[in-house]
Design an enzyme around this catalytic site. Sequence first.
Site, mmCIF file in Angstrom:
data_model
loop_
_atom_site.group_PDB
_atom_site.id
_atom_site.type_symbol
_atom_site.label_atom_id
_atom_site.label_comp_id
_atom_site.label_asym_id
_atom_site.label_seq_id
_atom_site.Cartn_x
_atom_site.Cartn_y
_atom_site.Cartn_z
ATOM 1 N N ASP A 20 0.798 -1.239 0.000
ATOM 2 C CA ASP A 20 0.000 0.000 0.000
ATOM 3 C C ASP A 20 0.832 1.292 0.000
ATOM 4 O O ASP A 20 0.561 2.228 0.775
ATOM 5 C CB ASP A 20 -0.958 0.005 1.206
ATOM 6 C CG ASP A 20 -1.984 -1.114 1.143
ATOM 7 O OD1 ASP A 20 -1.937 -1.924 0.201
ATOM 8 O OD2 ASP A 20 -2.835 -1.194 2.056
ATOM 9 N N ASP A 58 -4.481 -0.790 -1.805
ATOM 10 C CA ASP A 58 -5.791 -0.688 -1.167
ATOM 11 C C ASP A 58 -6.710 -0.057 -2.224
ATOM 12 O O ASP A 58 -6.346 0.967 -2.824
ATOM 13 C CB ASP A 58 -5.634 0.218 0.065
ATOM 14 C CG ASP A 58 -6.595 -0.099 1.191
ATOM 15 O OD1 ASP A 58 -6.903 -1.282 1.426
ATOM 16 O OD2 ASP A 58 -7.019 0.865 1.877
ATOM 17 N N HIS A 60 -10.616 0.670 -2.790
ATOM 18 C CA HIS A 60 -12.007 0.628 -2.314
ATOM 19 C C HIS A 60 -12.970 1.278 -3.302
ATOM 20 O O HIS A 60 -12.668 2.346 -3.849
ATOM 21 C CB HIS A 60 -12.126 1.382 -0.986
ATOM 22 C CG HIS A 60 -11.273 0.843 0.120
ATOM 23 N ND1 HIS A 60 -11.265 -0.482 0.490
ATOM 24 C CD2 HIS A 60 -10.405 1.468 0.964
ATOM 25 C CE1 HIS A 60 -10.434 -0.649 1.507
ATOM 26 N NE2 HIS A 60 -9.889 0.508 1.813
ATOM 27 N N HIS A 64 -17.411 2.744 0.510
ATOM 28 C CA HIS A 64 -16.954 1.508 1.157
ATOM 29 C C HIS A 64 -17.343 1.464 2.634
ATOM 30 O O HIS A 64 -17.381 2.499 3.317
ATOM 31 C CB HIS A 64 -15.424 1.406 1.027
ATOM 32 C CG HIS A 64 -14.875 0.085 1.427
ATOM 33 N ND1 HIS A 64 -14.166 -0.101 2.594
ATOM 34 C CD2 HIS A 64 -14.952 -1.129 0.836
ATOM 35 C CE1 HIS A 64 -13.820 -1.385 2.682
ATOM 36 N NE2 HIS A 64 -14.275 -2.019 1.623
ATOM 37 N N HIS A 93 -10.613 6.878 1.645
ATOM 38 C CA HIS A 93 -9.223 6.764 1.169
ATOM 39 C C HIS A 93 -9.139 5.701 0.078
ATOM 40 O O HIS A 93 -9.960 4.785 0.037
ATOM 41 C CB HIS A 93 -8.279 6.394 2.329
ATOM 42 C CG HIS A 93 -8.559 5.029 2.891
ATOM 43 N ND1 HIS A 93 -9.574 4.785 3.793
ATOM 44 C CD2 HIS A 93 -7.995 3.824 2.636
ATOM 45 C CE1 HIS A 93 -9.605 3.494 4.077
ATOM 46 N NE2 HIS A 93 -8.668 2.877 3.386
ATOM 47 N N LYS A 118 -6.860 -4.938 -3.233
ATOM 48 C CA LYS A 118 -7.622 -5.534 -2.137
ATOM 49 C C LYS A 118 -8.556 -4.495 -1.546
ATOM 50 O O LYS A 118 -8.349 -3.294 -1.720
ATOM 51 C CB LYS A 118 -6.659 -6.060 -1.058
ATOM 52 C CG LYS A 118 -5.845 -4.957 -0.428
ATOM 53 C CD LYS A 118 -4.841 -5.486 0.557
ATOM 54 C CE LYS A 118 -4.022 -4.375 1.172
ATOM 55 N NZ LYS A 118 -4.798 -3.373 1.916
ATOM 56 N N CYS A 163 -2.184 -2.865 7.626
ATOM 57 C CA CYS A 163 -2.092 -3.766 6.459
ATOM 58 C C CYS A 163 -0.820 -4.601 6.452
ATOM 59 O O CYS A 163 -0.848 -5.765 6.030
ATOM 60 C CB CYS A 163 -2.258 -2.967 5.178
ATOM 61 S SG CYS A 163 -3.957 -2.346 5.018
HETATM 62 C C1 VGL Z 1 -4.765 0.618 5.694
HETATM 63 C C2 VGL Z 1 -6.349 1.464 7.103
HETATM 64 C C3 VGL Z 1 -7.307 1.345 6.123
HETATM 65 C C4 VGL Z 1 -3.334 0.230 5.484
HETATM 66 C C5 VGL Z 1 -5.705 0.465 4.705
HETATM 67 O O1 VGL Z 1 -2.863 0.188 4.325
HETATM 68 O O2 VGL Z 1 -2.652 -0.037 6.508
HETATM 69 N N1 VGL Z 1 -5.092 1.089 6.888
HETATM 70 N N2 VGL Z 1 -6.975 0.842 4.929
HETATM 71 ZN ZN ZN Z 2 -8.400 0.844 3.354
#
Ligand code: VGL
Ligand code: ZN
Length: 216
Positions: A20, A58, A60, A64, A93, A118, A163
Amino acid sequence: MAAALSRTPSDPRAALLVIDMQYDFMPGGALAVAEGDQLVPLINRLGAQFRNVVITQDWHPAGHISFASSHAGRAPFDSINLPYGPQTLWPDHCVQATRGAELHADLDIPHAQLILRKGCNAGIDSYSAFVEADRTTQTGLAGYLKERGVDSVFVVGLALDFCVAWSAVDARTAGFNTWVIADACKAIDLGGSLEKAWQDLTAAGVVRIDSADLTG
Ligand code: VGL
Ligand code: ZN
């Protein structure tokens, strides 16, 4: 770190998992992780050492279920209970195809084989690159890696306490030897989440190393 690592980066049975590294997790982004952008040069150097590299995004859909804006009266960083368990609510996000969801432009690992997206299910979050937050729905990554002969993964990126940690624990659960390269990660650190992440990682058998512990 003491003992020699059983897998080196150039070993075809090892893979680097880059989690990410997207603009929304960089300073100025919607869910900024302090100093996240400072990891880019180190992760590029690590990427160059590894034969196998997988990058995650990430990703979404708008609206979401992990977004506070999807729940009336809720604010970012609240926790709610969903059918699959507790869920931290986040600012919107990494919405699919927005700039915030793009990988940092300076991330430079041209031989990365797979970019895995994901969190695409509107109703299920997925911190983990392996299993979604319902703890049932598989992303397919374990099968992908195993079918390619990978048995060991090294995890880096953002965020260490979400993550990265969930991906590393699930990698262990799926049977991979798993290392987190600690200096190649940054944390959100929300309500003790970083300390809890290290406890979970240690309990799962994930080994903490630093980038300097890697050779050849
Ligand atoms: C993440 C919070 C929400 C991450 C992703 O990449 O750690 N944290 N979505
Ligand atoms: Zn996320």
